[in-house]
Design an enzyme around this catalytic site. Structure first.
Site, PDB file in Angstrom:
ATOM      1  N   ASN A  32       8.585  10.935  12.543  1.00 39.10           N
ATOM      2  CA  ASN A  32       7.653  11.600  11.714  1.00 39.10           C
ATOM      3  C   ASN A  32       6.278  11.371  11.714  1.00 39.10           C
ATOM      4  OD1 ASN A  32       9.936  13.290  10.968  1.00 39.10           O
ATOM      5  ND2 ASN A  32      10.109  11.898   8.964  1.00 39.10           N
ATOM      6  N   HIS A  58       9.506   3.733  -1.888  1.00 34.50           N
ATOM      7  CA  HIS A  58      10.219   4.711  -1.922  1.00 34.50           C
ATOM      8  C   HIS A  58      11.500   4.471  -1.066  1.00 34.50           C
ATOM      9  CE1 HIS A  58      12.610   8.297  -2.635  1.00 34.50           C
ATOM     10  NE2 HIS A  58      12.427   8.900  -1.447  1.00 34.50           N
TER      11      HIS A  58
HETATM   12  N1  LIG Z   1       9.962  11.679  -0.689  1.00 27.83           N
HETATM   13  C1  LIG Z   1      11.242  12.204  -1.044  1.00 27.83           C
HETATM   14  O1  LIG Z   1      11.615  11.641  -2.112  1.00 27.83           O
HETATM   15  C2  LIG Z   1      12.012  12.795   0.030  1.00 27.83           C
HETATM   16  C3  LIG Z   1      11.626  12.919   1.166  1.00 27.83           C
HETATM   17  N2  LIG Z   1      12.353  13.638   2.100  1.00 27.83           N
HETATM   18  C4  LIG Z   1      11.808  13.754   3.300  1.00 27.83           C
HETATM   19  O2  LIG Z   1      11.315  14.989   3.465  1.00 27.83           O
HETATM   20  C5  LIG Z   1      11.221  15.431   4.901  1.00 27.83           C
HETATM   21  C6  LIG Z   1      12.062  16.650   5.212  1.00 27.83           C
HETATM   22  O3  LIG Z   1      13.313  16.784   4.864  1.00 27.83           O
HETATM   23  P1  LIG Z   1      14.023  18.351   4.788  1.00 27.83           P
HETATM   24  O4  LIG Z   1      13.034  19.487   4.136  1.00 27.83           O
HETATM   25  O5  LIG Z   1      15.512  17.836   4.245  1.00 27.83           O
HETATM   26  O6  LIG Z   1      14.265  18.399   6.464  1.00 27.83           O
HETATM   27  P2  LIG Z   1      14.201  19.778   7.005  1.00 27.83           P
HETATM   28  O7  LIG Z   1      14.793  19.667   8.640  1.00 27.83           O
HETATM   29  O8  LIG Z   1      15.358  20.638   6.234  1.00 27.83           O
HETATM   30  O9  LIG Z   1      12.743  20.337   7.099  1.00 27.83           O
HETATM   31  C7  LIG Z   1      11.783  19.854   8.123  1.00 27.83           C
HETATM   32  C8  LIG Z   1      11.023  20.630   8.525  1.00 27.83           C
HETATM   33  O10 LIG Z   1       9.905  20.649   9.250  1.00 27.83           O
HETATM   34  C9  LIG Z   1       9.784  21.438  10.387  1.00 27.83           C
HETATM   35  N3  LIG Z   1       8.931  20.716  11.205  1.00 27.83           N
HETATM   36  C10 LIG Z   1       9.361  19.736  12.331  1.00 27.83           C
HETATM   37  N4  LIG Z   1       8.296  19.463  13.026  1.00 27.83           N
HETATM   38  C11 LIG Z   1       7.239  20.220  12.748  1.00 27.83           C
HETATM   39  C12 LIG Z   1       5.834  20.395  13.148  1.00 27.83           C
HETATM   40  N5  LIG Z   1       5.548  19.401  14.100  1.00 27.83           N
HETATM   41  N6  LIG Z   1       5.112  21.409  12.610  1.00 27.83           N
HETATM   42  C13 LIG Z   1       5.483  21.981  11.642  1.00 27.83           C
HETATM   43  N7  LIG Z   1       6.892  21.982  10.999  1.00 27.83           N
HETATM   44  C14 LIG Z   1       7.579  21.028  11.466  1.00 27.83           C
HETATM   45  C15 LIG Z   1      11.005  21.739  10.745  1.00 27.83           C
HETATM   46  O11 LIG Z   1      10.985  22.915  11.454  1.00 27.83           O
HETATM   47  C16 LIG Z   1      11.710  21.923   9.440  1.00 27.83           C
HETATM   48  O12 LIG Z   1      11.781  23.296   8.894  1.00 27.83           O
HETATM   49  C17 LIG Z   1      12.237  14.307   5.523  1.00 27.83           C
HETATM   50  O13 LIG Z   1      11.511  13.393   6.137  1.00 27.83           O
HETATM   51  C18 LIG Z   1      12.998  13.745   4.475  1.00 27.83           C
HETATM   52  O14 LIG Z   1      13.617  12.515   4.534  1.00 27.83           O
HETATM   53  C19 LIG Z   1      13.443  14.179   1.545  1.00 27.83           C
HETATM   54  C20 LIG Z   1      14.078  14.197   0.302  1.00 27.83           C
HETATM   55  C21 LIG Z   1      13.205  13.344  -0.608  1.00 27.83           C
HETATM   56  C1  LIG Z   2      15.904  11.608   0.698  1.00 27.05           C
HETATM   57  C2  LIG Z   2      15.341  10.774  -0.298  1.00 27.05           C
HETATM   58  O1  LIG Z   2      14.255  10.165   0.015  1.00 27.05           O
HETATM   59  C3  LIG Z   2      15.619  10.960  -1.544  1.00 27.05           C
HETATM   60  O2  LIG Z   2      16.519  11.630  -1.766  1.00 27.05           O
HETATM   61  O3  LIG Z   2      15.273   9.725  -2.341  1.00 27.05           O
END
Ligand SMILES: NC(=O)C1=CN([C@@H]2O[C@H](COP(=O)(O)OP(=O)(O)OC[C@H]3O[C@@H](n4cnc5c(N)ncnc54)[C@H](O)[C@@H]3O)[C@@H](O)[C@H]2O)C=CC1
Ligand SMILES: CC(=O)C(=O)O
Length: 310
Positions: A92, A172
Site C-alpha cells: 500500500n 488501529h
Molecule cells: N481504516 C480502517 O478502519 C479500515 C481500513 N481498511 C483498508 O482500506 C483499504 C481498502 O479496502 P477495500 O475497500 O476493502 O479494498 P478493495 O480492494 O475493495 O478496494 C481498493 C481499491 O483500490 C483501488 N486501487 C488499487 N491501486 C490503486 C491505484 N494505484 N490508484 C487508484 N486506485 C487503486 C482498487 O482498484 C480497488 O478498487 C485496505 O487497505 C483495507 O485494509 C478496511 C477496513 C477498515
Molecule cells: C479491516 C480493518 O482494519 C478493520 O475492520 O478494522
C-alpha cells in the site's frame, strides 16, 4: 462541498454511501485505477440520493478532484483472511506514492483522510509524500475500534452506544489500547454502573469485550471477505466534523510528537476536528498499565515504519 474518494472498492464506496446518506457533501467524486468500477459505484450510490439529501455523484480521473475539501484515500489492497494489517505496508505504500502526487497536483488545499491499512503508517507515508501540515493528514485510526468498544460496552450495560464515553487509542491494529479506566456510562464509570445494575464488568466480561473489539476485523474478514460499513460511517463522521467545523472529539491518527519515550509516530489519541483538520489533541486519562500499553503500541508502529517512512 466536494469530497473526493480515491479507491472505489468496498471501503471507498461505503464511505461515499454513508456521506451521501448523512448529507455530508454536495458533490462526491469517485476515482479508481479501474475507471469502470468508480463509475459503477457512483451510479449506484446516486440512486440512494433521492431517499436522502441532495448530492451529485461523479466519477472520473484525478482532474475531477479539483477544489475538493477532503480527499479520502481508500486505495490499495485489503487483508486476506488471517493476514495482519501491518503485512499490507509495502504494497500500500507503493500505491500511495503513486496516488498522492496526483491528488496534491489538483487539490492542493484538500485535507487528506487516510483509510488504507496499516492506517497509522499510511498516514505517515501520506504526510511525508504530501508535505502537508500534520493536522491536515488524518488517519481514521481507531475511530472504528472506538465505535466497536462503545457498542459492546453499551450492549453489556443495556445503554445506547452513543451514551458510552470511551476510547480505543494507539495503533488501529493488534496493539491497540482499550481505555477502561476512564470509560463512562453517561456520568458514571462503567465499572460502578455495571456493578450497581447487576452487570459487573468482571475480568471475563472485559476479556470478551476486548476480543470483540481487537479481533473484530479478523472475524468479519473470515466471514465476508472484508469490512466496510463501520469504517464507511466512521469516515463520513470525520467528513461531517470537518465540513461543519464541529470541533468534535474523535479518536483519529496523526503524526504525534511524543508518546512516552517514542517520538514522531502516527497513532490515535482523542483529537479535536474542525474545518482545518485536527485542531488540537486531548490528553487521555490513563492508568499506569494503559500508559505502558500505549507506549508499547507506539514502539510497534515506530519499528514497523522504519525503512518505509523517510
Ligand atoms: N481504516 C480502517 O478502519 C479500515 C481500513 N481498511 C483498508 O482500506 C483499504 C481498502 O479496502 P477495500 O475497500 O476493502 O479494498 P478493495 O480492494 O475493495 O478496494 C481498493 C481499491 O483500490 C483501488 N486501487 C488499487 N491501486 C490503486 C491505484 N494505484 N490508484 C487508484 N486506485 C487503486 C482498487 O482498484 C480497488 O478498487 C485496505 O487497505 C483495507 O485494509 C478496511 C477496513 C477498515
Ligand atoms: C479491516 C480493518 O482494519 C478493520 O475492520 O478494522
Amino acid at each position: 462541498m466536494r469530497i473526493g474518494i480515491v479507491g472505489s472498492g468496498m471501503v471507498g464506496s461505503a464511505a461515499g454511501y454513508a456521506i451521501a446518506l448523512l448529507g455530508g457533501a454536495s458533490e462526491i467524486v469517485m476515482v479508481d485505477h479501474k475507471p469502470e468500477l468508480a463509475r459503477a459505484q457512483a451510479e449506484d450510490i446516486a440512486h440512494a440520493v433521492p431517499f436522502a439529501h441532495p448530492c451529485r455523484l461523479l466519477a472520473g480521473d484525478y482532474a475531477m478532484l479539483e477544489d475538493a475539501v477532503v480527499v479520502i484515500l481508500a486505495c490499495g489492497v485489503p487483508q486476506r483472511p488471517g493476514e495482519s494489517r501491518l503485512s499490507l505496508l509495502g504494497r500500500n505504500a507503493d500505491v500511495f506514492r503513486e496516488v498522492i502526487g496526483q491528488v496534491r497536483a489538483v487539490a492542493p488545499g484538500a485535507i487528506l483522510l487516510v483509510a488504507s491499512n496499516p492506517v497509522d503508517i499510511m498516514t505517515e507515508v501520506t504526510l511525508t509524500a504530501s508535505g502537508l501540515a500534520p493536522g491536515r493528514v488524518i488517519g481514521s485510526g481507531t475511530i472504528l475500534d472506538t465505535a466497536r468498544f462503545r457498542t459492546l460496552i453499551g450492549e453489556h450495560l443495556g445503554i445506547a452506544a452513543q451514551s458510552v464515553h470511551a476510547h480505543v487509542l494507539g495503533e488501529h491494529g493488534d496493539s491497540e489500547v482499550l481505555v477502561w479506566s476512564s470509560a463512562r456510562a453517561g456520568t458514571e464509570t462503567v465499572a460502578h454502573f455495571g456493578t450497581r445494575i447487576g452487570q459487573p464488568l468482571t475480568e471475563a466480561a472485559r476479556a470478551r469485550i476486548d476480543d470483540g473489539v481487537r479481533r473484530a476485523a479478523y472475524r468479519i474478514i473470515a466471514g465476508k471477505g472484508a469490512t466496510w460499513f463501520g469504517i464507511g460511517a466512521g469516515l463520513a463522521r470525520i467528513v461531517q466534523a470537518i465540513r461543519d467545523d464541529q470541533r468534535a472529539v474523535l479518536s483519529c491518527s496523526i503524526l504525534t510528537e511524543a508518546v512516552g519515550s517514542v517520538r514522531n509516530v502516527a497513532l490515535s489519541l482523542p483529537r479535536v476536528i474542525g474545518r482545518e483538520g485536527v485542531l488540537t489533541t486531548l490528553a487521555p486519562d490513563l492508568d499506569a498499565a494503559e500508559a505502558r500499553a500505549l507506549e508499547r503500541s507506539a514502539e510497534i508502529l515506530r519499528d514497523a515504519a522504519k525503512g518505509v517512512v523517510g
